[in-house]
Design an enzyme around this catalytic site. Structure first.
Site: not given
Ligand code: DX5
Length: 236
Positions: A46, A77, A153, A155-156, A186-187, A209
């Site tokens: 990321d 990404h 931006g 995680g979590g 993703d997310g 996360s």
């Molecule tokens: C956001 C990131 C997150 C990450 C995954 O910009 O791209 O989505 O990759 O994080 P989790 O799985 O903790 O949402």
């Protein structure tokens, strides 16, 4: 290009792609090796520039340092304001797949063509508010479509379930017009949400996360996530 049936079958495969955002940056090499041992399919880096998103993470040198440690594919990404000037740096660092945000590309068709010219595969990420129409004219240059289920931006964050109709529409569009293209989400992907995302049509799952929450049992966590996705498919 694979024949349609072969492409559709290949894209039925469930892929777990950890984001290293929640990894221990003091021992990143060990964490990527642990992820490989845990049986993940690729690793997502990321990349954030503090401009497009209010966060800064890693540059190509960090990715290059980890490249020789594992045999896994790397995807970058790019959550950056202007990806074009550095596109080649991510490929040189060892990323086989470069994902740009449609929202950051003034000339998306040209950007995707430049990634292909470098011998890498292309991905386009769409933020929650960005419609699928942003990619309908570049499907021939697309290898992966990333539907964001959080705002980029951090995680979590919590999974945005209202993205499921968009995931389903993306699945239908790709099945009809571009069956070779991988559909990733993703997310906020966890054991609680992966089934619904799979039922909606996703087959590749970027997980941060929720995976690292069980850092000492990554293999079990990966298996549980795969099982959760497969169960979601059977109930779809
Ligand atoms: C956001 C990131 C997150 C990450 C995954 O910009 O791209 O989505 O990759 O994080 P989790 O799985 O903790 O949402």
């Amino acid at each position: 290009m694979r024949d349609r049936t072969e492409a559709l079958m290949a894209n039925e495969r469930i892929r777990i792609v950890p984001s290293v955002l929640p990894a221990d940056f003091a021992r990143l090499g060990e964490d990527v090796q642990a992820l490989e041992k845990a049986g993940v399919d690729r690793i997502q880096w990321d990349v954030m520039d503090g401009q497009y998103v209010p966060n800064i993470t890693m540059g190509p040198n960090v990715i290059a340092a980890c490249r020789p440690l594992v045999g896994l594919g790397f995807e970058a990404h790019l959550m950056v304001k202007n990806p074009d000037p550095m596109i080649g740096r991510w490929v040189e660092a060892g990323c086989e797949l470069v994902i740009v945000h449609a929202e950051t590309c003034l000339h998306l068709h040209r950007t995707l063509g430049s990634i292909r010219e470098l011998g890498a595969r292309t991905g386009v990420a769409l933020n929650p508010a960005t419609p699928l129409s942003a990619v309908e004219n570049v499907l021939d240059l697309l290898d992966l479509l990333l539907v964001m289920t959080v705002n980029p931006g951090f995680g979590g964050q919590s999974y945005i379930a209202t993205m499921e109709p968009k995931i389903a529409a993306a699945r239908a569009m790709l099945d009809e017009k571009a069956p070779d293209v991988e559909l990733e989400v993703d997310g906020g992907i966890s054991i609680a949400t992966i089934g619904a995302a799979a039922a909606a049509g996703a087959r590749t799952f970027c997980v941060g996360s929720a995976l690292f929450a069980d850092r000492d049992n990554l293999g079990d966590a990966v298996q549980r996530l795969r099982a959760g996705a497969t169960e979601g498919l059977t109930t779809a």
